[in-house]
Motif scaffolding. Structure first.
Motif, PDB file in Angstrom:
ATOM      1  N   LEU A 195       0.687  -1.154   0.050  1.00  0.00           N
ATOM      2  CA  LEU A 195       0.080   0.074  -0.283  1.00  0.00           C
ATOM      3  C   LEU A 195       0.856   1.144   0.013  1.00  0.00           C
ATOM      4  CD1 LEU A 195      -2.910   1.230   0.109  1.00  0.00           C
ATOM      5  CD2 LEU A 195      -2.896   0.948   2.666  1.00  0.00           C
ATOM      6  N   PHE A 196       2.211   1.136   0.026  1.00  0.00           N
ATOM      7  CA  PHE A 196       2.972   2.209   0.456  1.00  0.00           C
ATOM      8  C   PHE A 196       4.240   2.349  -0.499  1.00  0.00           C
ATOM      9  CE2 PHE A 196       0.999   0.922   4.234  1.00  0.00           C
ATOM     10  CZ  PHE A 196       0.404   2.158   4.774  1.00  0.00           C
ATOM     11  N   GLY A 197       4.627   3.392  -0.608  1.00  0.00           N
ATOM     12  CA  GLY A 197       5.918   3.639  -1.682  1.00  0.00           C
ATOM     13  C   GLY A 197       5.492   4.538  -2.688  1.00  0.00           C
ATOM     14  N   THR A 198       6.266   4.755  -3.985  1.00  0.00           N
ATOM     15  CA  THR A 198       6.090   5.310  -5.084  1.00  0.00           C
ATOM     16  C   THR A 198       5.254   4.573  -5.784  1.00  0.00           C
ATOM     17  OG1 THR A 198       7.810   4.865  -5.938  1.00  0.00           O
ATOM     18  CG2 THR A 198       8.211   6.651  -4.880  1.00  0.00           C
ATOM     19  N   SER A 199       4.836   4.918  -7.114  1.00  0.00           N
ATOM     20  CA  SER A 199       4.015   4.281  -7.932  1.00  0.00           C
ATOM     21  C   SER A 199       4.977   3.274  -8.941  1.00  0.00           C
ATOM     22  CB  SER A 199       3.226   5.212  -8.985  1.00  0.00           C
ATOM     23  OG  SER A 199       4.251   5.977  -9.649  1.00  0.00           O
ATOM     24  N   ALA A 200       6.207   3.505  -8.774  1.00  0.00           N
ATOM     25  CA  ALA A 200       7.108   2.639  -9.234  1.00  0.00           C
ATOM     26  C   ALA A 200       7.525   1.528  -8.575  1.00  0.00           C
ATOM     27  CB  ALA A 200       8.344   3.693  -9.853  1.00  0.00           C
ATOM     28  N   GLN A 201       7.209   1.623  -7.477  1.00  0.00           N
ATOM     29  CA  GLN A 201       7.781   0.578  -6.379  1.00  0.00           C
ATOM     30  C   GLN A 201       6.476  -0.626  -6.252  1.00  0.00           C
ATOM     31  OE1 GLN A 201       8.744   3.271  -3.406  1.00  0.00           O
ATOM     32  NE2 GLN A 201      10.904   2.737  -3.321  1.00  0.00           N
ATOM     33  N   LYS A 202       6.733  -1.765  -6.188  1.00  0.00           N
ATOM     34  CA  LYS A 202       5.705  -2.678  -5.984  1.00  0.00           C
ATOM     35  C   LYS A 202       5.221  -2.592  -4.452  1.00  0.00           C
ATOM     36  CE  LYS A 202       4.626  -7.712  -6.562  1.00  0.00           C
ATOM     37  NZ  LYS A 202       5.127  -8.948  -6.988  1.00  0.00           N
ATOM     38  N   TYR A 203       6.286  -2.478  -3.653  1.00  0.00           N
ATOM     39  CA  TYR A 203       5.849  -2.160  -2.120  1.00  0.00           C
ATOM     40  C   TYR A 203       7.217  -1.494  -1.333  1.00  0.00           C
ATOM     41  CZ  TYR A 203       9.584  -5.743  -1.088  1.00  0.00           C
ATOM     42  OH  TYR A 203      10.766  -6.449  -0.961  1.00  0.00           O
ATOM     43  N   SER A 204       6.725  -1.088  -0.352  1.00  0.00           N
ATOM     44  CA  SER A 204       7.963  -0.380   0.425  1.00  0.00           C
ATOM     45  C   SER A 204       7.487  -0.540   2.042  1.00  0.00           C
ATOM     46  CB  SER A 204       7.916   1.301   0.437  1.00  0.00           C
ATOM     47  OG  SER A 204       8.676   1.627   1.291  1.00  0.00           O
ATOM     48  N   ASN A 205       8.433  -0.942   2.794  1.00  0.00           N
ATOM     49  CA  ASN A 205       8.277  -1.167   4.146  1.00  0.00           C
ATOM     50  C   ASN A 205       7.941   0.174   4.704  1.00  0.00           C
ATOM     51  OD1 ASN A 205      10.850  -3.202   3.730  1.00  0.00           O
ATOM     52  ND2 ASN A 205       8.934  -3.967   4.785  1.00  0.00           N
ATOM     53  N   PHE A 206       6.959   0.256   5.575  1.00  0.00           N
ATOM     54  CA  PHE A 206       6.698   1.473   6.154  1.00  0.00           C
ATOM     55  C   PHE A 206       6.725   1.996   7.578  1.00  0.00           C
ATOM     56  CE2 PHE A 206       3.013  -1.601   6.108  1.00  0.00           C
ATOM     57  CZ  PHE A 206       2.436  -1.393   7.371  1.00  0.00           C
TER      58      PHE A 206
ATOM     59  N   THR B 122      19.525   3.859   6.908  1.00  0.00           N
ATOM     60  CA  THR B 122      18.582   3.655   7.926  1.00  0.00           C
ATOM     61  C   THR B 122      17.003   3.987   7.749  1.00  0.00           C
ATOM     62  OG1 THR B 122      19.007   5.326   9.581  1.00  0.00           O
ATOM     63  CG2 THR B 122      20.256   3.281   9.554  1.00  0.00           C
ATOM     64  N   ALA B 123      16.251   3.257   8.537  1.00  0.00           N
ATOM     65  CA  ALA B 123      14.803   3.880   8.126  1.00  0.00           C
ATOM     66  C   ALA B 123      14.724   5.519   8.792  1.00  0.00           C
ATOM     67  CB  ALA B 123      13.677   2.950   9.123  1.00  0.00           C
ATOM     68  N   SER B 124      15.123   5.731  10.092  1.00  0.00           N
ATOM     69  CA  SER B 124      15.107   7.152  10.515  1.00  0.00           C
ATOM     70  C   SER B 124      15.535   8.195   9.604  1.00  0.00           C
ATOM     71  CB  SER B 124      15.717   7.094  11.900  1.00  0.00           C
ATOM     72  OG  SER B 124      17.074   7.010  11.586  1.00  0.00           O
ATOM     73  N   ARG B 125      16.608   7.781   8.705  1.00  0.00           N
ATOM     74  CA  ARG B 125      16.878   8.848   7.893  1.00  0.00           C
ATOM     75  C   ARG B 125      16.195   8.647   6.663  1.00  0.00           C
ATOM     76  NH1 ARG B 125      22.410   8.350   4.318  1.00  0.00           N
ATOM     77  NH2 ARG B 125      22.311  10.290   3.016  1.00  0.00           N
ATOM     78  N   TYR B 126      15.942   7.467   6.167  1.00  0.00           N
ATOM     79  CA  TYR B 126      15.052   7.249   4.628  1.00  0.00           C
ATOM     80  C   TYR B 126      13.744   8.175   4.989  1.00  0.00           C
ATOM     81  CZ  TYR B 126      12.628   5.197   0.811  1.00  0.00           C
ATOM     82  OH  TYR B 126      12.020   5.077  -0.471  1.00  0.00           O
ATOM     83  N   PHE B 127      13.059   7.860   5.826  1.00  0.00           N
ATOM     84  CA  PHE B 127      11.770   8.405   6.145  1.00  0.00           C
ATOM     85  C   PHE B 127      11.853  10.009   6.291  1.00  0.00           C
ATOM     86  CE2 PHE B 127      10.016   4.011   7.900  1.00  0.00           C
ATOM     87  CZ  PHE B 127       9.899   3.421   6.861  1.00  0.00           C
ATOM     88  N   SER B 128      12.755  10.538   6.732  1.00  0.00           N
ATOM     89  CA  SER B 128      13.025  12.031   6.786  1.00  0.00           C
ATOM     90  C   SER B 128      13.274  12.678   5.503  1.00  0.00           C
ATOM     91  CB  SER B 128      13.912  12.093   7.888  1.00  0.00           C
ATOM     92  OG  SER B 128      15.295  11.959   7.369  1.00  0.00           O
ATOM     93  N   LEU B 129      13.546  11.880   4.541  1.00  0.00           N
ATOM     94  CA  LEU B 129      13.941  12.715   3.147  1.00  0.00           C
ATOM     95  C   LEU B 129      12.980  13.117   2.390  1.00  0.00           C
ATOM     96  CD1 LEU B 129      16.362   9.921   1.795  1.00  0.00           C
ATOM     97  CD2 LEU B 129      17.227  12.072   2.820  1.00  0.00           C
ATOM     98  N   ALA B 130      12.851  14.312   1.948  1.00  0.00           N
ATOM     99  CA  ALA B 130      11.707  14.808   1.504  1.00  0.00           C
ATOM    100  C   ALA B 130      11.028  14.258   0.310  1.00  0.00           C
ATOM    101  CB  ALA B 130      12.274  16.383   0.786  1.00  0.00           C
ATOM    102  N   THR B 131      11.989  13.443  -0.572  1.00  0.00           N
ATOM    103  CA  THR B 131      11.532  12.528  -1.620  1.00  0.00           C
ATOM    104  C   THR B 131      10.827  11.258  -1.209  1.00  0.00           C
ATOM    105  OG1 THR B 131      13.912  11.567  -1.889  1.00  0.00           O
ATOM    106  CG2 THR B 131      13.240  13.481  -3.117  1.00  0.00           C
ATOM    107  N   THR B 132      10.857  11.012   0.125  1.00  0.00           N
ATOM    108  CA  THR B 132      10.268   9.930   0.573  1.00  0.00           C
ATOM    109  C   THR B 132       8.702  10.075   1.295  1.00  0.00           C
ATOM    110  OG1 THR B 132      12.277   9.072   1.379  1.00  0.00           O
ATOM    111  CG2 THR B 132      10.403   7.910   2.447  1.00  0.00           C
ATOM    112  N   PRO B 133       7.778   9.374   0.179  1.00  0.00           N
ATOM    113  CA  PRO B 133       6.227   9.573   0.525  1.00  0.00           C
ATOM    114  C   PRO B 133       5.768   8.858   1.706  1.00  0.00           C
ATOM    115  CG  PRO B 133       6.432   8.028  -1.150  1.00  0.00           C
ATOM    116  CD  PRO B 133       7.803   8.490  -0.951  1.00  0.00           C
ATOM    117  N   VAL B 134       6.717   7.970   2.275  1.00  0.00           N
ATOM    118  CA  VAL B 134       5.805   6.773   3.200  1.00  0.00           C
ATOM    119  C   VAL B 134       5.179   7.497   4.380  1.00  0.00           C
ATOM    120  CG1 VAL B 134       6.469   4.647   4.338  1.00  0.00           C
ATOM    121  CG2 VAL B 134       7.406   5.060   2.197  1.00  0.00           C
TER     122      VAL B 134
END
Length: 556
Positions: A420-431, A454-466
């Motif tokens: 249910l999560f991630g970009t439209s180009a990704q089949k899935y993303s851990n959330f 790491t998740a703490s860094r990845y989820f804080s990126l402006a390009t990450t929609p999760v």
């Protein structure tokens, strides 16, 4: 009630405004796409059904597309059960609705709109028709029949969601797509209110499982500006050329069953519930003990952060949550006995039908080793919570940890809601942080193992929609805020439901009870019910009737 003359005048005015507002600039109060979304009241087929032995003619408005810019879908789609299916309506089959109007209500603009979302497990819901020509229904067991018999307009709503693929191969159902689509359907009903039978001010949303979760966030987030850019992208009604809203998308009432919601924290709640009294160990279902313990350990801080009340004025915490669950189970049993039901006593056999949504039904006999009752007095004498939770975990296999953010973790051998999560180009993303950092499927492009982030860094990126996606489908993010939360709620969660933790529905309803905009929260654990819905049709429909009466008295 509108007179015929007022109705015709309103329709003419609506058509004129929509036509003026269909250009780039539009007019004040008109949406940019409204002109393309005018309902045709003459475009229906009459079908006949039998309800409780009586023939009922019904007007069927077939596959009404509720957006001006639907997302074209692939002809082959995945299903919740892991198979594939071929769809006929690739143009708008995931963004349309079947509208069924009992002939007796065809001239009424006051009757309720029973708005059924059909998203099991948050999976995409292709258009369906719950009313079939020539079929017979029993209003005591069918919510469809009961709604039509009451004179309500019954609406089957399709929405994009997880698993749905677009014609261009992209994953077009990523969050918040199901919420956005449901809101677009509501806006279509509001735009065309004077043209359609029923009142768009009297929408009752019904849903089970993922549909219960979807119903909950629809009810919690009424008129939130957070969804406007997404609504504009699909050409929803009531969005002007500048992206501002000209229509409402709040609803009157929610009728939700076993809502799978608060997904960002659902893994914590699940592991806490099934480890705090040793349930996983007791049933031999703990394939990831380290992960389970890590997740459960985070639940107390999460629960404290919600700042909810236990109903007696004290804070609802991990320390007293089991007492809340125990109280709800006792209440469920006593309501069942008060209604004439008999519960086998301690040491006697309990018989029930196992298997919930999508699974085969089998009859199971279980020795009651956890509940002592006095059927004559209609009272629970005692309950052993350790054995009760073991019972719940025995009637359906516990999910592996993590229970919901599972994809990409070989320990679970399952998928959960990650797609249910991630970009439209990704089949899935851990959330979740745990899911991301423990993803061990190399080459999927997800998780610390592939990205080195790491998740703490990845989820804080402006390009990450999760994280924003998680928030946009979570009713807890909107209850008690400035949104127009539905004033009336009916929530049920089965006492045998192991699909999501009881804490999730308890927290949802406690938050609603604290919201001053909410008039009523009718919540109960449904006795001896699994992960399922619409098993209490007479009670639910009586509640809807009373709600509509109460709302009318308040001028709603």
């Amino acid at each position: 009630m509108h007179s015929i003359g007022q109705r015709a005048l309103g329709a003419l005015l609506l058509t004129s405004l929509a036509a003026c507002g269909s250009g780039n600039g539009g007019t004040p109060g008109a949406g940019a796409f409204d002109g393309a979304l005018t309902f045709d009241p003459a475009k229906y087929t009459t079908i006949n059904v039998t309800i409780d032995g009586a023939q009922v003619p019904v007007r069927w408005y077939k596959e009404v597309c509720y957006v001006a810019k639907p997302v074209a879908a692939s002809a082959t789609q995945a299903t919740l059960m892991g198979t594939s299916t071929t769809i006929a309506n690739t143009q708008c089959g995931y963004q349309s609705m079947n509208i069924f109007v009992p002939e007796s209500s065809s001239a009424s603009q006051d009757t309720a709109l029973y708005f059924a979302v059909n998203n099991g497990g948050w999976f995409a819901s292709y258009i369906k028709a719950s009313v079939t020509d020539g079929a017979s229904y029993d209003s005591a067991t069918s919510n469809v029949a009961a709604a039509l018999k009451a004179g309500y307009v019954y609406i089957d709503v399709a929405t994009r969601s997880r698993g749905m693929t677009a014609a261009d191969g992209s994953w077009a159902g990523k969050a918040p797509a199901p919420v956005v689509d449901a809101k677009a359907a509501i806006r279509y009903l509001r735009l065309n209110d004077v043209l359609m039978p029923g009142s768009a001010n009297r929408i009752v949303v019904n849903g089970t499982s993922g549909g219960g979760g979807l119903s909950s966030v629809i009810g919690a987030s009424g008129n939130s500006a957070d969804y406007l850019p997404y609504l504009a992208a699909i050409g929803a009604a009531g969005i002007d050329a500048n992206g501002r809203s000209t229509l409402r998308d709040d609803v009157l009432a929610i009728n939700a069953y076993c809502p799978i919601t608060d997904l960002g924290n659902a893994d914590l709640a699940y592991e806490w519930l099934y480890t705090t009294l040793g349930t996983r160990a007791a049933v031999g279902r703990n394939p990831n003990p380290t992960g389970s313990a890590q997740l459960a350990a985070k639940f107390p801080a999460y629960q404290a952060g919600l700042r909810l009340s236990n109903g007696s004025g004290a804070a609802l915490t991990a320390e007293n949550m089991l007492a809340q669950i125990r109280q709800e189970v006792i209440h469920s049993a006593e309501v069942y006995m008060a209604g004439g039901g008999t519960i086998p006593n301690l040491g006697e056999n309990m018989t029930f039908t196992a298997g919930g949504m999508g699974g085969p039904a089998t009859t199971v006999t279980y020795v009651n080793d956890w509940l002592t009752v006095d059927n004559a007095a209609r009272k629970v004498v005692s309950i052993d919570m350790t054995k009760y939770l073991k019972f719940v975990a025995t009637q359906a296999t516990l999910k592996a940890a993590p229970a919901f953010d599972q994809t990409g973790l070989t320990v679970t051998a399952s998928s959960g809601e990650s797609n249910l999560f991630g970009t439209s180009a990704q089949k899935y993303s851990n959330f979740t942080e745990y899911g991301w950092d423990n993803n061990d499927v190399h080459g999927d492009g997800i998780g610390y193992d592939d990205t080195g982030i790491t998740a703490s860094r990845y989820f804080s990126l402006a390009t990450t929609p999760v994280l924003n996606q998680v928030r946009l489908i979570n009713p807890m993010a909107y209850i008690g805020t400035g949104t127009d939360t539905a004033p009336y709620w009916y929530v049920r969660h089965g006492t045998r439901d192991r699909d999501t933790a009881f804490t999730v529905s308890i927290n949802l309803t406690r938050a609603l009870q604290a919201d001053p905009k909410v008039q009523e929260v009718n919540y109960r654990l449904a006795w001896n019910q699994p992960h399922a819905g619409n098993y209490d049709v007479p009670e639910a429909m009586a509640w809807i009737a009373a709600t509509l009466k109460a709302a009318a008295a308040r001028g709603l």
